[in-house]
Design an enzyme around this catalytic site. Structure first.
Site, PDB file in Angstrom:
ATOM      1  N   LEU A  88       0.844  -1.201   0.000  1.00 26.43           N
ATOM      2  CA  LEU A  88       0.000   0.000   0.000  1.00 26.43           C
ATOM      3  C   LEU A  88       0.872   1.241   0.000  1.00 26.43           C
ATOM      4  O   LEU A  88       1.953   1.255   0.572  1.00 26.43           O
ATOM      5  CB  LEU A  88      -0.868   0.034   1.261  1.00 26.43           C
ATOM      6  CG  LEU A  88      -1.975  -1.006   1.379  1.00 26.43           C
ATOM      7  CD1 LEU A  88      -2.680  -0.846   2.721  1.00 26.43           C
ATOM      8  CD2 LEU A  88      -2.980  -0.845   0.238  1.00 26.43           C
ATOM      9  N   GLU A 119     -10.067   0.934   8.097  1.00 29.99           N
ATOM     10  CA  GLU A 119      -9.679  -0.233   8.898  1.00 29.99           C
ATOM     11  C   GLU A 119      -8.400   0.052   9.658  1.00 29.99           C
ATOM     12  O   GLU A 119      -7.516   0.739   9.167  1.00 29.99           O
ATOM     13  CB  GLU A 119      -9.379  -1.429   7.986  1.00 29.99           C
ATOM     14  CG  GLU A 119     -10.557  -1.974   7.248  1.00 29.99           C
ATOM     15  CD  GLU A 119     -10.064  -2.909   6.148  1.00 29.99           C
ATOM     16  OE1 GLU A 119      -9.576  -3.998   6.501  1.00 29.99           O
ATOM     17  OE2 GLU A 119     -10.145  -2.546   4.971  1.00 29.99           O
ATOM     18  N   LYS A 121      -4.765  -0.754  10.811  1.00 30.58           N
ATOM     19  CA  LYS A 121      -3.681  -1.514  10.199  1.00 30.58           C
ATOM     20  C   LYS A 121      -2.925  -2.231  11.315  1.00 30.58           C
ATOM     21  O   LYS A 121      -2.126  -1.629  12.030  1.00 30.58           O
ATOM     22  CB  LYS A 121      -2.753  -0.566   9.440  1.00 30.58           C
ATOM     23  CG  LYS A 121      -1.714  -1.262   8.606  1.00 30.58           C
ATOM     24  CD  LYS A 121      -0.989  -0.242   7.725  1.00 30.58           C
ATOM     25  CE  LYS A 121      -0.003  -0.905   6.806  1.00 30.58           C
ATOM     26  NZ  LYS A 121       1.023  -1.674   7.529  1.00 30.58           N
ATOM     27  N   ASP A 123      -0.341  -4.490  13.300  1.00 27.76           N
ATOM     28  CA  ASP A 123       1.099  -4.656  13.135  1.00 27.76           C
ATOM     29  C   ASP A 123       1.436  -6.129  13.319  1.00 27.76           C
ATOM     30  O   ASP A 123       1.719  -6.593  14.408  1.00 27.76           O
ATOM     31  CB  ASP A 123       1.817  -3.803  14.188  1.00 27.76           C
ATOM     32  CG  ASP A 123       3.205  -3.430  13.732  1.00 27.76           C
ATOM     33  OD1 ASP A 123       3.588  -3.816  12.609  1.00 27.76           O
ATOM     34  OD2 ASP A 123       3.903  -2.755  14.501  1.00 27.76           O
ATOM     35  N   TYR A 231      -8.929  -9.147   6.361  1.00 30.78           N
ATOM     36  CA  TYR A 231      -9.200  -7.792   5.871  1.00 30.78           C
ATOM     37  C   TYR A 231      -9.520  -7.685   4.384  1.00 30.78           C
ATOM     38  O   TYR A 231      -9.886  -6.614   3.923  1.00 30.78           O
ATOM     39  CB  TYR A 231      -8.116  -6.808   6.282  1.00 30.78           C
ATOM     40  CG  TYR A 231      -6.690  -7.133   5.845  1.00 30.78           C
ATOM     41  CD1 TYR A 231      -6.356  -7.223   4.496  1.00 30.78           C
ATOM     42  CD2 TYR A 231      -5.697  -7.320   6.788  1.00 30.78           C
ATOM     43  CE1 TYR A 231      -5.055  -7.500   4.106  1.00 30.78           C
ATOM     44  CE2 TYR A 231      -4.393  -7.594   6.413  1.00 30.78           C
ATOM     45  CZ  TYR A 231      -4.077  -7.691   5.062  1.00 30.78           C
ATOM     46  OH  TYR A 231      -2.807  -7.964   4.678  1.00 30.78           O
ATOM     47  N   LYS A 320      -0.149   6.410   8.291  1.00 27.15           N
ATOM     48  CA  LYS A 320       0.634   5.852   9.393  1.00 27.15           C
ATOM     49  C   LYS A 320       0.556   6.718  10.658  1.00 27.15           C
ATOM     50  O   LYS A 320       0.429   7.942  10.593  1.00 27.15           O
ATOM     51  CB  LYS A 320       2.110   5.712   8.976  1.00 27.15           C
ATOM     52  CG  LYS A 320       2.342   4.881   7.732  1.00 27.15           C
ATOM     53  CD  LYS A 320       1.893   3.439   7.877  1.00 27.15           C
ATOM     54  CE  LYS A 320       2.925   2.523   8.492  1.00 27.15           C
ATOM     55  NZ  LYS A 320       4.075   2.180   7.676  1.00 27.15           N
ATOM     56  N   CYS A 414      28.413   4.255  45.426  1.00 27.50           N
ATOM     57  CA  CYS A 414      27.245   5.061  45.118  1.00 27.50           C
ATOM     58  C   CYS A 414      27.667   6.408  44.531  1.00 27.50           C
ATOM     59  O   CYS A 414      28.494   7.109  45.125  1.00 27.50           O
ATOM     60  CB  CYS A 414      26.444   5.279  46.395  1.00 27.50           C
ATOM     61  SG  CYS A 414      25.078   6.424  46.198  1.00 27.50           S
ATOM     62  N   CYS A 417      26.678   9.150  47.390  1.00 33.27           N
ATOM     63  CA  CYS A 417      27.309   9.246  48.716  1.00 33.27           C
ATOM     64  C   CYS A 417      28.602   8.450  48.835  1.00 33.27           C
ATOM     65  O   CYS A 417      29.235   8.457  49.888  1.00 33.27           O
ATOM     66  CB  CYS A 417      26.340   8.784  49.795  1.00 33.27           C
ATOM     67  SG  CYS A 417      26.086   7.009  49.774  1.00 33.27           S
ATOM     68  N   CYS A 432      22.661   1.048  46.931  1.00 36.10           N
ATOM     69  CA  CYS A 432      23.618   1.802  47.724  1.00 36.10           C
ATOM     70  C   CYS A 432      23.441   1.367  49.172  1.00 36.10           C
ATOM     71  O   CYS A 432      22.333   1.308  49.686  1.00 36.10           O
ATOM     72  CB  CYS A 432      23.322   3.290  47.603  1.00 36.10           C
ATOM     73  SG  CYS A 432      24.107   4.241  48.898  1.00 36.10           S
ATOM     74  N   CYS A 438      23.114   8.525  52.716  1.00 36.67           N
ATOM     75  CA  CYS A 438      22.970   8.779  51.287  1.00 36.67           C
ATOM     76  C   CYS A 438      21.899   9.840  51.054  1.00 36.67           C
ATOM     77  O   CYS A 438      20.754   9.673  51.454  1.00 36.67           O
ATOM     78  CB  CYS A 438      22.600   7.490  50.570  1.00 36.67           C
ATOM     79  SG  CYS A 438      22.523   7.699  48.793  1.00 36.67           S
TER      80      CYS A 438
HETATM   81 ZN   LIG Z   1      24.322   6.417  48.269  1.00 31.50          ZN
END
Ligand SMILES: [Zn+2]
Length: 680
Positions: A88, A119, A121, A123, A231, A320, A414, A417, A432, A438
């Protein structure tokens, strides 16, 4: 027309069952209006299978029991389509669509409105199904449009595809075209299973549908949640069809096909455009993926006048939707720390327009996900953003990997911290271990500390904690005890009265219990009852903080995971500093009297519990023994001193006897506990 007419020695129930099952399939798939439950349907199938086992000669290829082929193919054979399966033209804007309508009108030399069948379409994978005299004889993929692959064995397994057409009036030769797809729910369940089995995931539902159809063993295809939506028709002989495309779709439905339920007829191109928008708005709520709307001139007579140009019909166009998948480049990976300490890798991407927005970040979830994708920095990756879902990296294009691609290194500390990052066995998430210090976890740590079951600082609620942290007035736990009346009174919705109340609550909270204080620290996996067990076992905070993992595991209900978190907590200087600051601020409690470990009567003895205990639960028995200084082990070895065996004791008892260990029963255990002052 019964295929059994020559074999009147077969019970008529066989054919009746087939008709009944086909009827229910029709109600379920074509009409979306089932009349029986799945369980009742299964019972009909079961009964038919039983009868066919009794009368194997009565089995016909179109029997509903015969959907799955017994022997895998060695290869797919090629099918030459009688009529090519065309592609198409696409439209990407309203202007494109209006221009298409203009071309249609010009070619037809009309200015009147043109009616369009609209209609969705889907996928999925385009297929052709050939029926002769109402029986499915061939299923084929679209392939290049001229040559496809014979996938008859596989399409037969899809329950929404009739093996025998329903109703009447169908042409002797009828080629039905449609899309085989996997609904989102089935796709998610399939990937969920693959994830649990540590298998490769499917990138998207279309990919999963294609993979499922490409199986040489139809039993695999049968296990996949596929559907087909019809279809259009292709080759037709020996019969006539309705005059409009919408009429053909209605006929296909009466012959037992699933046709898309959103399908509509638009009186003109403006209604068609409105339909496009209306579906676009609910695209993400649909049960399946779609990538656009197909508009077809509804009148077949007009279709014929319009004809074809190269390999596409002049009478149809696909408008589309914005793509939900695009490729881009992974520029870098950064690590974010969440409020519970979870360290999450975040992909920094070259910005790309996908799913209607520009995406420059995507989550990579955790280390497992990175390993599963096999992703490196510099890779070309495919991003999927369906609906409001967070953008995902679904695939790496390995052929495009640059030579200088870098592996993704998970941080050991971490990024907020600098505390060590840990991953616990069986948990995909890295965390951590900074807990109290922290900054990323600070708000949660303070909220928990102040909560009712912890330090019970009445009035210091979540909202207030967030404000205090955001303003920088509180950055660690002890800071709450340094808050002033002026600072508190200046907060939103606070007055001097409430400020005073909070100061009083803070002051009162300083007198607490050891168990509450341990709980208030928010050590991972240490809930209220575990905190109480620690307090009762160790008696003092110093003893708890000094305990190694073995000692920690002697506490009732404490296993290796909890012991690990607790030991890890106290290893960190920052946590010890935070605790000291709290004590300096005046937080205090009374220690609990516990006998010195050397003085405990069962010190140095190891017990193993096995079989059923009647008067005590296993946990209680263990707690009593631990309290008396004994160790309680999970398995019998030469180091075991006593095995407590209840009824039903098995291999542990056998092993104890083999090693010549002392075995006692529950009655003797109870005596022993009472002798040492335990109340049982
Ligand atoms: Zn931390």
């Amino acid at each position: 027309m019964s295929t059994l007419s020559l074999f009147d020695n077969f019970p008529p129930e066989i054919e009746q069952l087939r008709q009944e099952i086909n009827h229910h399939n029709y109600r379920y798939y074509a009409l979306d209006d089932p009349q029986i439950t799945d369980a009742d349907y299964d019972r009909l199938m079961q009964r038919l299978r039983e009868l066919e086992t009794q009368y194997p000669a009565a089995i016909t290829p179109d029997s509903p029991t015969q959907r799955v082929g017994a022997t895998p193919l060695s290869a797919f054979t090629t099918v030459v389509h009688e009529l090519p399966m065309l592609s198409l033209d696409n439209a990407f804007s309203d202007e494109d669509l209006l221009a298409f309508n203009q071309r249609v009108q010009d070619r037809l030399k009309i200015t009147d409105d043109v009616e369009y069948a609209c209609e969705l379409k889907l996928d999925g994978i385009a297929v052709s199904l050939l029926y002769r005299d109402g029986l499915l004889v061939r299923g084929a993929t679209r392939g290049d449009g001229t040559n496809g692959e014979d996938i008859t064995q596989n399409v037969r397994t899809i329950k929404s595809i009739p093996l025998r057409l329903a109703g009447t009036g169908y042409p002797a030769v009828l080629e039905v075209r449609g899309e085989i797809y996997m609904p989102k729910a089935g796709f998610n369940a399939l990937n969920e299973k693959a994830r649990a089995a540590d298998e490769k995931l499917f990138v998207n539902p279309r990919n999963a549908a294609a993979g499922s159809l490409r199986q040489l063993d139809s039993r695999i295809t049968a296990s996949r949640p596929l559907e087909m939506c019809a279809y259009s028709v292709g080759w037709v002989d020996g019969g006539t069809l309705p005059e409009t495309h919408s009429g053909i779709l209605a006929a296909l439905k009466t012959w037992g096909f699933l046709t898309n339920r959103e399908t509509q007829v638009a009186k003109n191109i403006h209604e068609a455009m409105a339909f496009y928008r209306q579906i676009g708005e609910k695209r993400n709520e649909l049960a399946y993926d779609i990538d656009g709307i197909v508009f077809k001139v509804n009148s077949r007579q007009l279709q014929e006048s319009l004809g074809f140009i190269s390999r596409a019909p002049r009478w149809a166009i696909a408008y589309k939707f914005p793509a939900q998948e695009e490729s881009t480049i992974l520029l870098d990976v950064e690590f974010q720390v969440g409020r519970t300490g979870a360290v999450t890798p975040v992909a920094r991407l070259q910005p790309v327009f996908v799913g209607g927005v520009t995406v420059s970040n995507a989550t990579l979830h955790n280390r497992d996900e990175i390993n599963r994708l096999g992703i490196k920095i510099g890779d070309t990756v495919i991003i999927r953003r369906a609906g409001d879902v967070i953008p995902q990296i679904v695939q790496v294009v390995e052929t495009k990997r640059p030579t200088d691609a870098r592996a993704i290194a998970f941080p050991e500390h971490c990024p907020v911290c600098n505390s060590p990052v840990e991953t616990v066995a069986d948990e995909a998430v890295a965390r951590c271990s900074g807990g109290l210090v922290c900054a990323a976890q600070r708000k949660e740590a303070i909220k928990h500390f102040a909560s009712r079951k912890a330090m019970n600082v009445e009035g210091l609620g979540d909202k207030l904690v967030e404000q205090l942290v955001d303003l920088g007035l509180v950055s660690n736990l002890a800071d709450i005890y340094a808050l002033t009346r002026e600072q508190l009174a200046a907060m939103e919705r606070m007055g001097e009265k409430s400020a005073d109340n909070i100061l009083t609550a803070l002051e009162n909270s300083k007198k607490t219990s050891l168990a509450k204080f341990i709980y208030a620290l928010g050590i991972r996996e240490v809930g209220e009852s575990t905190a109480r067990n620690f307090a009762n076992y160790f008696g003092s905070f110093e003893a708890l903080a000094a305990a190694d993992q073995d000692a920690l595991q002697q506490v009732p209900d404490v296993g290796p995971v909890v012991a690990h978190f607790v030991a890890e907590f106290f290893v960190q200087e920052s946590n010890r500093v935070a605790v000291a600051a709290l004590r300096n601020a005046g937080v205090h409690w009374d220690n609990i009297e516990v006998a010195a470990p050397e003085a405990l009567p069962l010190k140095g003895l190891t017990y193993v519990l096995t079989g059923t205990l009647e008067a005590l639960s296993r946990d209680d028995a263990k707690a009593h023994l631990l309290a008396l200084g004994a160790k309680v082990a999970g398995s019998v070895s030469a180091k075991t001193d006593y095995v407590v065996a209840g009824p039903g004791a098995g291999s542990k008892l056998a092993k104890a006897e083999e090693l010549g260990l002392k075995v006692i029963d529950e009655a003797r255990l109870l005596e022993l506990l009472r002798e040492h002052g335990r109340q049982v």
